[in-house]
Motif scaffolding. Sequence first.
Motif, PDB file in Angstrom:
ATOM      1  N   ASN A  46     -10.383 -22.156 -13.895  1.00 16.09           N
ATOM      2  CA  ASN A  46     -11.034 -22.980 -14.915  1.00 16.09           C
ATOM      3  C   ASN A  46     -10.573 -24.411 -14.686  1.00 16.09           C
ATOM      4  O   ASN A  46      -9.391 -24.722 -14.827  1.00 16.09           O
ATOM      5  CB  ASN A  46     -10.640 -22.487 -16.309  1.00 16.09           C
ATOM      6  N   ASP A 175     -14.134 -17.063 -15.904  1.00 15.95           N
ATOM      7  CA  ASP A 175     -13.561 -17.238 -17.233  1.00 15.95           C
ATOM      8  C   ASP A 175     -14.573 -16.703 -18.232  1.00 15.95           C
ATOM      9  O   ASP A 175     -15.574 -17.335 -18.528  1.00 15.95           O
ATOM     10  CB  ASP A 175     -13.285 -18.730 -17.469  1.00 15.95           C
ATOM     11  N   ASP A 216      -9.331 -14.896 -17.823  1.00 17.18           N
ATOM     12  CA  ASP A 216      -9.864 -15.174 -16.484  1.00 17.18           C
ATOM     13  C   ASP A 216      -9.797 -13.883 -15.676  1.00 17.18           C
ATOM     14  O   ASP A 216      -8.716 -13.467 -15.236  1.00 17.18           O
ATOM     15  CB  ASP A 216      -9.066 -16.296 -15.821  1.00 17.18           C
TER      16      ASP A 216
END
Length: 353
Positions: A46, A175, A216
């Motif tokens: 991310n 994510d 994630d």
Amino acid sequence: MDKSPENKLCHLIDTLTLNKPELCLPEACGANITSNGKAITILMMNVRSVNKNFAALELLLCRLDLECDIIILTECWIENNKQFPSMTNYNKAYTKNCINQNGGVIVYSRSGIDIIIEEPSFLEANCLLLRIGVNVAIVALYRSPSFSKIDPFLDSLDSVLTNIKQFQTISVIGDLNIDIREHNYDGRSASYLELLASHGLIPSHTFPTRDNKCLDHVMLKSKCQCKTIVLDTYITDHRPVILNIVSKYANSICPKKVTTRIDLIKVGQQIKLLDFLDVLQSLDSNMATSLLMNKLMEVVKANTRLFKVPHNQRIIKPWITPGILRCIRTRDKMHTNIKENPNSNILKITYLR
């Protein structure tokens, strides 16, 4: 506790993993990963605005003692900006479907890899589908936490997975903002995991990637040897994740990083032995130039060899010094200490200083 065969089987399924995941610093992960040309290495993180944190991503790549074939970035802030940084020897693709200002998925794939990237129709998430060769399919996802209902997302995911069921190795990476840690309080987790299980995919790790939640994901179905590593470092407030897939087909889709070396001593010695009489006797300047260049190029070619470049000798950025890397490691340790001691004002002041 009920020890009936049915409950034992359920427990076995719940604890089933394809590999033994690791949590380690970027500098140490290479020891746990196959990188001999027979594997595909995928980094997912991310990035929370690719333009804002791209330099930090490059620093992370420098710290890794391995080379990534595919880099998947989520929460890229694509809506207001379509100009993204490029990476040498990598091609890039990104989602066109803008759901909100924070969304978007960008994929960097190494030049020469046999890969097809497309954006399937998808509700309430950004998705890129990566077909690597004829045996590996990766579903790269970013699902915003602003969506409270999960049914439209699950319907889209089910459709994508159905369309790629013929692939031997399938992974859902990204994510998802759904906590899949054991004993979590996320009411969407069960239906999400059940759908993936119906397609043969199970979590390859449940380490916390943001605060104490596993948001994630690397969901995996494969007969190949696989390894998942969660990196104990923070560019944003999410930990990056690496998936390493060892496949007998990897050699045909993952090119090796090579360079050429010229033995200049031998080149000089052989040039001294060349006969330049035809060059000197030529009355046409263009012909003379062509003859001279051909003679020299033949000598250079005969004394040129291909060599694979070790990762520790590849320079990503010339300004990344050992001192900078030490500062990064110190920052990560301080960040970990703050997570473990959130009420310590001294740690907060020292970290933010």
